[in-house]
Design a protein around this motif. Sequence first.
Motif, PDB file in Angstrom:
ATOM      1  N   ARG A 277       0.826  -1.210   0.000  1.00 29.45           N
ATOM      2  CA  ARG A 277       0.000   0.000   0.000  1.00 29.45           C
ATOM      3  C   ARG A 277       0.860   1.260   0.000  1.00 29.45           C
ATOM      4  N   VAL A 278       2.074   1.166   0.549  1.00 28.71           N
ATOM      5  CA  VAL A 278       2.962   2.322   0.591  1.00 28.71           C
ATOM      6  C   VAL A 278       3.295   2.823  -0.808  1.00 28.71           C
ATOM      7  N   ALA A 279       3.192   1.949  -1.793  1.00 27.25           N
ATOM      8  CA  ALA A 279       3.530   2.354  -3.162  1.00 27.25           C
ATOM      9  C   ALA A 279       2.519   3.324  -3.756  1.00 27.25           C
ATOM     10  N   ILE A 280       1.278   3.349  -3.229  1.00 23.87           N
ATOM     11  CA  ILE A 280       0.244   4.177  -3.838  1.00 23.87           C
ATOM     12  C   ILE A 280      -0.277   5.265  -2.909  1.00 23.87           C
ATOM     13  N   GLU A 281       0.212   5.286  -1.661  1.00 29.13           N
ATOM     14  CA  GLU A 281      -0.299   6.278  -0.711  1.00 29.13           C
ATOM     15  C   GLU A 281       0.827   6.826   0.161  1.00 29.13           C
ATOM     16  N   GLU A 282       0.853   8.143   0.291  1.00 20.32           N
ATOM     17  CA  GLU A 282       1.681   8.844   1.281  1.00 20.32           C
ATOM     18  C   GLU A 282       3.142   8.395   1.263  1.00 20.32           C
ATOM     19  N   SER A 283       3.729   8.347   0.095  1.00 16.42           N
ATOM     20  CA  SER A 283       5.152   8.032  -0.034  1.00 16.42           C
ATOM     21  C   SER A 283       5.701   8.821  -1.207  1.00 16.42           C
ATOM     22  N   SER A 284       7.028   8.908  -1.275  1.00 17.65           N
ATOM     23  CA  SER A 284       7.664   9.668  -2.346  1.00 17.65           C
ATOM     24  C   SER A 284       7.463   9.027  -3.703  1.00 17.65           C
ATOM     25  N   VAL A 285       7.178   7.715  -3.730  1.00 21.33           N
ATOM     26  CA  VAL A 285       7.016   7.022  -5.013  1.00 21.33           C
ATOM     27  C   VAL A 285       5.567   6.961  -5.467  1.00 21.33           C
ATOM     28  N   ALA A 286       4.622   7.338  -4.585  1.00 21.70           N
ATOM     29  CA  ALA A 286       3.201   7.197  -4.908  1.00 21.70           C
ATOM     30  C   ALA A 286       2.796   7.925  -6.192  1.00 21.70           C
ATOM     31  N   PRO A 287       3.246   9.165  -6.439  1.00 16.84           N
ATOM     32  CA  PRO A 287       2.807   9.849  -7.669  1.00 16.84           C
ATOM     33  C   PRO A 287       3.160   9.092  -8.943  1.00 16.84           C
ATOM     34  N   GLU A 288       4.394   8.578  -9.052  1.00 17.93           N
ATOM     35  CA  GLU A 288       4.759   7.887 -10.285  1.00 17.93           C
ATOM     36  C   GLU A 288       4.081   6.519 -10.384  1.00 17.93           C
ATOM     37  N   VAL A 289       3.849   5.852  -9.247  1.00 18.72           N
ATOM     38  CA  VAL A 289       3.149   4.569  -9.291  1.00 18.72           C
ATOM     39  C   VAL A 289       1.686   4.779  -9.668  1.00 18.72           C
ATOM     40  N   ASN A 290       1.039   5.786  -9.087  1.00 17.39           N
ATOM     41  CA  ASN A 290      -0.365   6.060  -9.421  1.00 17.39           C
ATOM     42  C   ASN A 290      -0.510   6.476 -10.877  1.00 17.39           C
ATOM     43  N   LYS A 291       0.484   7.191 -11.388  1.00 22.51           N
ATOM     44  CA  LYS A 291       0.467   7.540 -12.815  1.00 22.51           C
ATOM     45  C   LYS A 291       0.545   6.278 -13.669  1.00 22.51           C
ATOM     46  N   ALA A 292       1.397   5.331 -13.254  1.00 22.82           N
ATOM     47  CA  ALA A 292       1.499   4.073 -13.996  1.00 22.82           C
ATOM     48  C   ALA A 292       0.187   3.287 -13.929  1.00 22.82           C
ATOM     49  N   LEU A 293      -0.493   3.324 -12.758  1.00 21.03           N
ATOM     50  CA  LEU A 293      -1.787   2.639 -12.643  1.00 21.03           C
ATOM     51  C   LEU A 293      -2.826   3.281 -13.559  1.00 21.03           C
ATOM     52  N   ALA A 294      -2.830   4.610 -13.616  1.00 23.05           N
ATOM     53  CA  ALA A 294      -3.778   5.300 -14.504  1.00 23.05           C
ATOM     54  C   ALA A 294      -3.490   4.969 -15.962  1.00 23.05           C
ATOM     55  N   GLU A 295      -2.228   4.947 -16.330  1.00 21.44           N
ATOM     56  CA  GLU A 295      -1.874   4.563 -17.701  1.00 21.44           C
ATOM     57  C   GLU A 295      -2.252   3.114 -17.970  1.00 21.44           C
ATOM     58  N   GLY A 296      -2.098   2.267 -16.934  1.00 25.97           N
ATOM     59  CA  GLY A 296      -2.496   0.863 -17.089  1.00 25.97           C
ATOM     60  C   GLY A 296      -3.984   0.718 -17.323  1.00 25.97           C
ATOM     61  N   ASP A 297      -4.800   1.527 -16.618  1.00 26.78           N
ATOM     62  CA  ASP A 297      -6.244   1.504 -16.850  1.00 26.78           C
ATOM     63  C   ASP A 297      -6.565   1.821 -18.309  1.00 26.78           C
ATOM     64  N   LYS A 298      -5.910   2.837 -18.855  1.00 29.43           N
ATOM     65  CA  LYS A 298      -6.142   3.215 -20.251  1.00 29.43           C
ATOM     66  C   LYS A 298      -5.681   2.109 -21.205  1.00 29.43           C
TER      67      LYS A 298
ATOM     68  N   LEU B  98       2.814  -6.031 -16.842  1.00 31.92           N
ATOM     69  CA  LEU B  98       1.571  -6.793 -16.783  1.00 31.92           C
ATOM     70  C   LEU B  98       0.510  -6.201 -17.703  1.00 31.92           C
ATOM     71  N   THR B  99       0.247  -4.903 -17.583  1.00 33.18           N
ATOM     72  CA  THR B  99      -0.826  -4.304 -18.405  1.00 33.18           C
ATOM     73  C   THR B  99      -0.469  -4.323 -19.877  1.00 33.18           C
ATOM     74  N   SER B 100       0.806  -4.173 -20.195  1.00 35.11           N
ATOM     75  CA  SER B 100       1.232  -4.257 -21.589  1.00 35.11           C
ATOM     76  C   SER B 100       1.040  -5.670 -22.123  1.00 35.11           C
ATOM     77  N   TYR B 101       1.325  -6.654 -21.276  1.00 33.12           N
ATOM     78  CA  TYR B 101       1.127  -8.050 -21.695  1.00 33.12           C
ATOM     79  C   TYR B 101      -0.350  -8.317 -21.991  1.00 33.12           C
TER      80      TYR B 101
END
Length: 834
Positions: free
Chosen positions: A530-551, A746-749
């Motif tokens: 959960r630290v990867a997507i909330e309240e951490s220095s890496v959350a913005p880039e991980v959440n961006k990757a999740l949004a791109e994965g949704d698309k 994963l999403t690319s696959y």
Amino acid sequence: MAANPSGAGARTTRTAFTVPLTMLGAQVLLIAGLAVTAGLDGSGLGPAGWAVGLASAGGMSLGLARGRSYWGTDRLGAADWVTLTRAALVVGVAALVADSFAESVPVALLVTLASIALVLDAVDGQIARRTGTTSALGGQMDGEVDAFLILVLSVYVADFAGAWVLAIGAARYAFLAAGYALPWLREPLPPRYWRKVVCAAQGIVLTIAAAQVLPSAVADAALGVALVLLAESFGRDVWWSWSHRDGEAGGAEADAGSALLDGQSSDPPPTAPGPESEDGRDAGRGPWRGRIRAVIATVLTISSFLLVWAVLVAPDQPTFFKAGAFLRVPLEGLVVVGIAIFLPVTGRRILAVLTGLALALVVVLKVINYEIFSLFSRAFEPLGDIGQFGNALETLHLEQGDSQARLIEIGAVAGVVAAIVLLPLAMLRVTRVAADHRQRALRVIGGLAGVWLVLGVLGTTLVSRTPIASTISAGVIFDTAKVVRAEVHDEGVFAKEIKHDTFRDTPTNQLLTALRGKDVLLVFDESFGRVAIEESSVAPEVNKALAEGDKRLASAGFHSRSGFLISSTFGGGSWLAHSSLQAGLWVHNLRRYAQLLPERRFTLAGAFNRAGWRTVDEDVSNNRPWPEGKAFYHWDKIYNRNQVGYKGPTFSYAAMPDQYIYSALQRLELAKAHRRPLFAEIDTVSSHQPWNRIPEEIPWDKVGNGSIYNHLPNHYERESFLSFWDNPAKVQAGYGKTIVYSLKALTSYIQHYGKKNLVVIELGDHQPRNPVTGEQAGHQVPISIISHDPKVLKAIEGWGWNPGLRPRKDAPVWPMSGFRNRFFRAFDSNPAGR
């Protein structure tokens, strides 16, 4: 001795330079040998290594030739040849240090050469004294070799510890340079044993620091202490020289220095402080011996007291490991010393030795607890954890490389041996001194006991909220015993949980009926917490990757829903999470895992297998047979790292990139025609710590057998594990990049290969360890179900999961062990008898 110019002139040039030329040839051969072995990639020494090595060899040989000519030495003794061997080894160290600034060098080789040179430093002195071959030339050579070794080691250590370390290596040369401007600094100094001790300490501390086997804070502290000792030694010698600057020795020395510079004969040259000959070739210690012994006795007593005190109050968890933790009063030490004072000599010694051995056990338990808390955020569980010692060593080698791992192993063994030897000796000294000064010791113990009682009753703490009244060492032993007892009790509790299985006897025609005909992939994303997507220095880039994965998924007709699970492990032990989710049981330690595998438990894989799916496990972290996989999980096929045809490089721990793992599954299973539906567990590895080597994303048609990765760059490739891990910001950034890579893979696959009958269950196995997570991080991990068929997502609509790959903050949170039963019910699996 005085030089004899006429004798020197009588020798032939060939005789005078035979030994220096022999030494030069040996050093060149050593450098050539290093060229074969140096460099992690086998490329050997670079231009910098060769240049510095040859220059150092030439300088050493010229210095030897000049010294023999100046001192009129015709033959070298056995001790001198040992010193020349040390000089050759130091030249090798210099070559490796120079090469380290251009490319990685084997740290083990560098440290080994330096260590042998340090050990031989004591050998040449013993030989000189026993054979009566002490000489001024030998003493001069010994000191110069010491000085040069300390200089090159300080240059190497300064690269990662800070430029201030260079002061250790440059101090002696700065003193010599100052002597040309201030003649009184060239005055010969009286022999001083403490100067030798300080010199030896510099080499030892720098070598240990170069090995990078200690935490950076401890290494920096040791280097700081070494520098302080060196400054004290130089300061004392400068003061002595200043106070005797008008004496007769000063004028004589000035004349000697001038003669030496002019190449003329004279009395022996001045002795500089710092790296002084340790071989006893400078006489005159007699008058100082009594004072030296008194100083050494005082130092040993204080050191013994501080060692015992530090062991007693040292914390066993990273959260409490602060400087203030050592400013506590240990009740255990007061009790033991208080008892020892009143015992006869034999009884006191027995008590001291037994207490010392108990303290050695405490040290081992504290270190293990510290590491377990760092890795898994829990205490050491002896019955379960000891059985995983082999796996821990294997992981250590994969993460840090063989050279670093061997150094750590050697350091660990040496540390245990040192604790077993030093702590009983320290207790013997502390109790003897206390008994010899009984009245004073009783007053000190009584005062400290009173302080302990008052502060303990009041609950007084330091700024770090650490109680000043301490019984932590006794607590470590008692807590470990309690854990063992709890482990034994839990065995019966868990056995009942294993047998209670509602879905075990479900008829085949009632199993997973809503998923018939679909390929189902269970993907564990390593360290995706959960630290990867909330309240951490890496959350913005991980959440961006999740949004791109949704698309990316939406472009291929796929959609998802997400929530959170509570993992049964933290920071490592992925197999505990795998078994918890698959078996529907809380498998939070290795003892439970070992107890579960031989049992008959209905796993997700077993359910799919019974219902007609082909079941496959792709675990490329494993490189050996795994019979439990088929016996317990009921896999039809298990692919380990040796069975997927990979021909590329490893990426620290990761045997291969995640993109290759998916490509191999596609080639080996999903691309086959006329096959059964597939259920596969895929355990990804690219986001496994240490996060210092990150593969590049490449087009799917370029993946092939993975050999393309041999020619692609990766982040932080040339940085060692320890230097990378010593920078928390860099570790966090590396973690974020690996998670982004894994999500994209994963999403690319799915976008590239996914068919309409594909269902993917994607989740993290556990939170990452410190320094990515904070001290109070929980065990929650994201989980998503991805499908092209809207009926699949409609079946879990009642779970409260939100659309998309990123769970909302208020998304439901369940134990990982609760997923199996919910999944069975959601997709029309009914328990027997219903």
